[in-house]
Design a protein around this motif. Structure first.
Motif, PDB file in Angstrom:
ATOM      1  N   ARG A  95       0.866  -1.175   0.000  1.00 47.45           N
ATOM      2  CA  ARG A  95       0.000   0.000   0.000  1.00 47.45           C
ATOM      3  C   ARG A  95       0.906   1.229   0.000  1.00 47.45           C
ATOM      4  NH1 ARG A  95      -5.185  -0.350   1.316  1.00 47.45           N
ATOM      5  NH2 ARG A  95      -5.162   1.686   2.350  1.00 47.45           N
ATOM      6  N   ASP A 152      -4.324  -1.141  -7.852  1.00 49.62           N
ATOM      7  CA  ASP A 152      -4.937  -0.762  -6.571  1.00 49.62           C
ATOM      8  C   ASP A 152      -3.961  -0.793  -5.408  1.00 49.62           C
ATOM      9  OD1 ASP A 152      -4.639  -3.487  -6.201  1.00 49.62           O
ATOM     10  OD2 ASP A 152      -6.787  -3.918  -6.073  1.00 49.62           O
ATOM     11  N   ARG A 153      -2.723  -1.202  -5.652  1.00 49.66           N
ATOM     12  CA  ARG A 153      -1.702  -1.094  -4.604  1.00 49.66           C
ATOM     13  C   ARG A 153      -1.251   0.353  -4.413  1.00 49.66           C
ATOM     14  NH1 ARG A 153       2.040  -5.774  -7.001  1.00 49.66           N
ATOM     15  NH2 ARG A 153       1.059  -4.906  -8.875  1.00 49.66           N
ATOM     16  N   THR A 190      -2.533   3.692  -3.539  1.00 48.38           N
ATOM     17  CA  THR A 190      -3.771   4.006  -2.827  1.00 48.38           C
ATOM     18  C   THR A 190      -4.251   5.437  -3.014  1.00 48.38           C
ATOM     19  OG1 THR A 190      -2.483   4.490  -0.819  1.00 48.38           O
ATOM     20  CG2 THR A 190      -3.348   2.247  -1.083  1.00 48.38           C
ATOM     21  N   SER A 232       2.083   0.711   5.343  1.00 50.30           N
ATOM     22  CA  SER A 232       1.757   1.632   4.262  1.00 50.30           C
ATOM     23  C   SER A 232       2.895   2.637   4.115  1.00 50.30           C
ATOM     24  CB  SER A 232       0.444   2.356   4.555  1.00 50.30           C
ATOM     25  OG  SER A 232       0.086   3.211   3.490  1.00 50.30           O
TER      26      SER A 232
END
Length: 430
Positions: free
Chosen positions: A188, A216-217, A219, A357
């Motif tokens: 993320r 979609d990694r 964000t 993240s």
């Protein structure tokens, strides 16, 4: 897709201003501005430019008249109808109407206040003074303008083909980083690079590359204008500015010691979920966690923005465990001095132990190291900080003493009050 090299070659700022929108800013600034507008609208704050990289003599690189034109242009900007609709009606962090009607009315009527610009010893002295909710919104555009004017100054004598090759090499460099990140499970990562970007067009390009390369990694982006344009998530929570100003207004050592927690208590009332992220290093992470009330352990996560990131993460994990929280359900956001090798190392060390993240900043949106003679586009450390509140000096200690700001006497007092002992100085490059 925009031909950036040609746009740079043909630059005329009146048709290509550096800051094109009042929301060409970071999302956290708008979230904090709403909180300030609600809780401290009459506090008067001074922001000032601080160039930590003193060898980069900005006033000798950048024409003062051009800088004034760009700053004056920003003062003409206001929210467009589309921008207002996006802020009023979009879903942020799963919540609609994140911004209250009274705050939106303030923002829709806002024009940024005047600035003061001088030169001293090869550097610009740029300050903004006035009501906190207005002045705080100068930080991001001021930094973006200076960073891009420096880029333009370095590139102005390059030919068309030189520019094409330069940007091709920078694009290849970023894409190779993206390819290296693809192998990380459950990655993320978001763009945090507005403040020290090479240019607006380049930041927009890097965001599109991340979207395509990571899916979609990737964000989202901290930049509201790009988030709106590219229809992706706007990312951001809170920053050091809130505790710095509130601490400066404290009337005693006890009030000073309590200020960082009082700020977060206000934030707790206003936000939930992934917006409840602790930024613990303003006055030293170790002391902050030791004195933190138990309800803070229930927050979603922590952002690590100075010091050794692995040490900071281990301390956070230990703190959660000591308070009966399962670290595997907590989020750690790394956001200091990241590049691909460090991202990979931190991900491998903490993946599975916590939710990991990354807020990737300068070396995503401004990595032109070694691409021009003399390394004239190498990133450097430029900040714009709140330096006074109602006439009292502000202080930031951080977990890296090289990032400390404020008068020496006040820094010593804050270290005493917050129990900050010996710290390891780390190089600050971005």
């Amino acid at each position: 897709m925009v031909d950036i090299a040609t746009r740079v070659y043909n630059h005329k700022w009146k048709i290509d201003p550096i800051v094109r929108s009042l929301i060409d800013t970071d999302f956290y600034k708008l979230l904090m501005c709403q909180s300030v507008h609600r809780n401290s609208p009459d506090t008067r704050v001074t922001f000032s430019l601080i160039n930590r990289s003193t060898d980069v003599r900005l006033a000798e690189l950048i024409d003062e008249g051009e800088l004034r034109e760009q700053l004056d242009h920003v003062r003409t900007l206001s929210l467009t109808r589309g921008e207002s609709t996006w802020l009023r009606g979009n879903t942020f962090y799963g919540k609609r109407q994140m911004f209250r009607p009274d705050f939106m009315e303030f923002l829709e009527g806002l024009r940024l206040p005047p600035y003061q610009l001088d030169k001293r010893d090869g550097q610009f002295e740029l300050t903004f003074e006035g009501p906190w909710p207005q002045v705080m919104l100068w930080e991001i555009p001021a930094l973006a303008i200076l960073m891009e004017l420096r880029s333009r100054a370095v590139l102005k004598d390059l030919g068309r083909f030189e520019l094409q090759v330069l940007y091709a090499r920078a694009m290849t460099r970023l894409w190779e980083k993206i390819e290296a990140l693809r192998d990380l499970p459950d990655l993320r990562i978001a763009d945090f690079g507005t403040r020290r970007r090479h240019s607006f067009l380049w930041q927009d390009w890097t965001v599109q590359a991340m979207m395509e390369g990571l899916g979609d990694r990737f964000t989202g982006t901290s930049n509201c204008a790009i988030a709106m344009r590219r229809e992706i998530e706007a990312i951001g929570t809170n920053a050091h500015e809130l505790p710095m100003v509130h601490a400066a207004l404290a009337d005693s050592d006890a009030g000073l010691r309590a200020a960082p927690y009082e700020v977060l208590a206000d934030w707790h009332e206003e936000h939930e979920g992934n917006l409840r992220i602790i930024l613990p290093d303003t006055y030293g992470t170790e002391g902050f966690l030791a004195g933190a009330p138990d309800w803070l352990a229930g927050w979603t996560g922590i952002r690590i923005d100075s010091g050794d990131p692995a040490t900071g993460a281990e301390n956070a994990i230990r703190w959660w465990r000591d308070r009966g929280e399962d670290p595997r359900g907590k989020l750690i956001i790394f956001s200091d001095g990241l590049d691909v090798d460090r991202i990979i190392a931190l991900h491998r060390q903490f993946h599975g132990r916590v939710k990991v993240s990354f807020g990737w900043g300068t070396l995503m949106t401004n990595d032109f190291r070694g691409l021009v003679p003399g390394d004239g586009l190498a990133p450097f450390s430029l900040v714009c900080k709140a330096v006074a509140a109602d006439g009292r000096p502000t202080v930031k200690l951080s977990d890296n003493p090289a990032k400390a700001t404020g008068p020496a006497s006040e820094i010593a007092r804050y270290k005493r009050v917050f129990g900050v002992g010996a710290q390891q100085a780390l190089a600050v490059s971005v």
